[in-house]
Design a protein around this motif. Sequence first.
Motif, PDB file in Angstrom:
ATOM      1  N   LEU A 226      80.325  99.702   6.843  1.00  6.91           N
ATOM      2  CA  LEU A 226      80.093 101.138   6.733  1.00  6.91           C
ATOM      3  C   LEU A 226      78.595 101.418   6.719  1.00  6.91           C
TER       4      LEU A 226
ATOM      5  N   VAL B 134      76.377 100.049   1.538  1.00  7.01           N
ATOM      6  CA  VAL B 134      77.161 100.426   0.378  1.00  7.01           C
ATOM      7  C   VAL B 134      77.242  99.238  -0.565  1.00  7.01           C
ATOM      8  N   TYR B 135      77.885  99.449  -1.699  1.00  9.33           N
ATOM      9  CA  TYR B 135      78.003  98.381  -2.677  1.00  9.33           C
ATOM     10  C   TYR B 135      78.533  97.128  -2.019  1.00  9.33           C
ATOM     11  N   LYS B 136      77.817  96.039  -2.264  1.00 12.54           N
ATOM     12  CA  LYS B 136      78.220  94.822  -1.594  1.00 12.54           C
ATOM     13  C   LYS B 136      78.640  93.761  -2.594  1.00 12.54           C
ATOM     14  N   SER B 137      79.336  92.817  -2.104  1.00 11.52           N
ATOM     15  CA  SER B 137      79.766  91.700  -2.931  1.00 11.52           C
ATOM     16  C   SER B 137      79.817  90.498  -2.022  1.00 11.52           C
ATOM     17  N   ALA B 138      80.178  89.367  -2.614  1.00 11.56           N
ATOM     18  CA  ALA B 138      80.203  88.158  -1.798  1.00 11.56           C
ATOM     19  C   ALA B 138      81.186  88.303  -0.643  1.00 11.56           C
ATOM     20  N   GLN B 139      82.342  88.878  -0.925  1.00  9.94           N
ATOM     21  CA  GLN B 139      83.331  89.011   0.130  1.00  9.94           C
ATOM     22  C   GLN B 139      82.882  90.037   1.158  1.00  9.94           C
ATOM     23  N   ASP B 140      81.810  90.741   0.819  1.00 12.87           N
ATOM     24  CA  ASP B 140      81.292  91.791   1.686  1.00 12.87           C
ATOM     25  C   ASP B 140      79.952  91.348   2.255  1.00 12.87           C
ATOM     26  N   ARG B 141      79.782  90.033   2.342  1.00 14.50           N
ATOM     27  CA  ARG B 141      78.507  89.503   2.796  1.00 14.50           C
ATOM     28  C   ARG B 141      78.726  88.642   4.034  1.00 14.50           C
TER      29      ARG B 141
ATOM     30  N   THR C 289      86.950  99.232   5.859  1.00  8.27           N
ATOM     31  CA  THR C 289      85.563  98.874   5.568  1.00  8.27           C
ATOM     32  C   THR C 289      85.423  97.415   5.160  1.00  8.27           C
ATOM     33  N   LEU C 290      86.490  96.683   5.264  1.00 11.52           N
ATOM     34  CA  LEU C 290      86.406  95.265   4.907  1.00 11.52           C
ATOM     35  C   LEU C 290      85.596  94.506   5.939  1.00 11.52           C
TER      36      LEU C 290
ATOM     37  N   LYS D 208      75.811  80.555  -3.634  1.00 11.74           N
ATOM     38  CA  LYS D 208      77.247  80.756  -3.870  1.00 11.74           C
ATOM     39  C   LYS D 208      77.484  81.844  -4.917  1.00 11.74           C
ATOM     40  N   ILE D 209      76.677  82.866  -4.868  1.00 12.91           N
ATOM     41  CA  ILE D 209      76.727  83.928  -5.875  1.00 12.91           C
ATOM     42  C   ILE D 209      76.906  85.285  -5.178  1.00 12.91           C
TER      43      ILE D 209
ATOM     44  N   PRO E 286      78.582  94.316  -8.704  1.00 17.69           N
ATOM     45  CA  PRO E 286      78.686  95.590  -7.979  1.00 17.69           C
ATOM     46  C   PRO E 286      77.806  96.683  -8.594  1.00 17.69           C
TER      47      PRO E 286
END
Lengths: 357, 357
Positions: free
Chosen positions: A6, A38-45, A77-78, A205-206, A210
């Motif tokens: 997004l 937008v807010y990101k995370s590992a699965q969103d990297r 948005t995945l 690995k981090i 959020p």
Amino acid sequence: MIPARLPAGLAIAAIVATSLSGCAAAVIAAPLAAGAGVYKSAQDRPSKRERKRAQQAAPKPGQVYTAPDGSKVQVTTLTTLPPPSGVSGAPAARGSTAPAGIQYLYGSGEAAALSIQAYQALWNYLKVEIGYRRDKGQVRSVVLAPGSTLDNPRFEPCGKRPMAVVLDVDETALLNLGYEYDEAVRGRAYDPARWARWEQTGADKIAAVPGAAEALAAARREGFTIIFNSNRSVASAAQTAAALEQAGLGPADLFDTLWLRGEGEPSGKDARRAKIAQRYCIVAMAGDQLGDFSDLFNAPDAPVLARRNSVEGTLLAPLWGAGWFMLPNPVYGTGLKGGVDDIFPPDARWTDPEEKK
Amino acid sequence: MIPARLPAGLAIAAIVATSLSGCAAAVIAAPLAAGAGVYKSAQDRPSKRERKRAQQAAPKPGQVYTAPDGSKVQVTTLTTLPPPSGVSGAPAARGSTAPAGIQYLYGSGEAAALSIQAYQALWNYLKVEIGYRRDKGQVRSVVLAPGSTLDNPRFEPCGKRPMAVVLDVDETALLNLGYEYDEAVRGRAYDPARWARWEQTGADKIAAVPGAAEALAAARREGFTIIFNSNRSVASAAQTAAALEQAGLGPADLFDTLWLRGEGEPSGKDARRAKIAQRYCIVAMAGDQLGDFSDLFNAPDAPVLARRNSVEGTLLAPLWGAGWFMLPNPVYGTGLKGGVDDIFPPDARWTDPEEKK
């Protein structure tokens, strides 16, 4: 399904137009605009290659495609798909249910929402409350002044020192996904030697907690210095700084904006807070443990309910969400202790009437 | 030690004088002044007789006494003492360590701080953001409008309907101490029949979630209607209303300010939200589950990380802490699911180098 990222601008424009249109609107929306997305995370990297591919395609979220087989598909948005079910050859532990705390903190939307909410509150506080007090020259430190007790806290004016936000690292700024994965998969308890190896080798690995990257970037742009105060070892300072960089939370420079535990030093953080406060006015603190705010909360042998009451039944209660900002962590920490009788007060115990018969 | 209750006025006066002196200060401190005292919990709930005795004695927190044996004793703000250790005759389960989620949610100061923080954010939002928009006639509902998706949310203006805050009951407004005690002591899993008996007979074995009573009272005084939307059964409406009263969270009147699940109705809450929205403008929502905000979060068979991403990776992220307010609950709920491989993304898995050898 076609995973799509997004665009940052879209999130802000839309939310401001549809929902947030008041005086504090710009304030609240700002941290979202701040980061790279937008807010990101590992699965969103996504990896660099994946990111490039996503930019070329750039379908809009919500857009509906007709798939090759004729079915309608809506873009989400995945950025990554979940792992396939029934991975063959994996040890039994991998497929089994994870501990509830792990499910909650690293897997649930509920915990992600709590974290975003905490960082929104931090940013909102810096912008509105500190902004106002700065104009009036009325800024005080949120570190308990020397001689304070939990029942009799005192906070000192800051003078002309530059303003800083002090926060913990683990499960406050960073999610230690790799370490928790390894521990959960093996069903092992915490091991300091393994944790030391994790500090040395796990920097990639981090994920950022959020909301953290966006709030810290926005605070830095407003002139606040971001300082990390962690019990990670000084011996892995370079790797911890790299992990913070990797998560989009840096910079972090040892003995300036990164304070770590030296060889043989105690686990309390008051001593390092005092050192930081010599040079900075600490206007906000964030952590997942009470010790991230004051060592006084960790009196040795304090009963469970006395420790809990020291948070909610004292003059310190109004600081939560207004100077002190708590992040969720039901996986580890000093708050996890006690038996059923220590936790539930005698007047709040119920017995199922069916059991009494 | 002489347990003493902290007078309400003292808490506010002191905190305003020492810490909060800016424009939003009155705003942030207000909910504390609002309730009958400082943040309370079950362990902080003396019987009527005890309360009377405390008022007569009324020692000030922090005050130092010389005890009969000549030792110095400082007054705390605790109102009950922890249970004695080594209770004799108790079954083994009672003395043993409680599950981590129970320790965290009901025993830790960390979880209490998270809850206070959430309710501070709710009150601050009502006062500042909604106050501003109300003056401008720009208030919108925070309920997703019909036809919305998580990727394409829409919110509608409210017109002239009266403004309301809608919140869940269990582990959002009330802590179900009695039920969780019974379940933990017996080591039992959740049982709907036992829960039904709890709804019917447990109204006095609960506590308000820290911060809830003060924030709801303050919101009511500002003219917001407080409405509960719970999956508790309509059959125990009277008992649920009594529990809310007991915790200082009422009033709650069925089909006006209390909406419960009817016999055979689904567990989703959108239908009841729509009914409430016919009469009220819902300007804020609070809950401990994503379903307290929209049923869309609970798509059947959604993978763990897809559900988490729907919170942090969509246009809805900015609502957390600004219209939508999350309370912690790692003990039960729809967010607690998945195995290690569902929770940790493949690129964030670490293996201890010592294990590789």
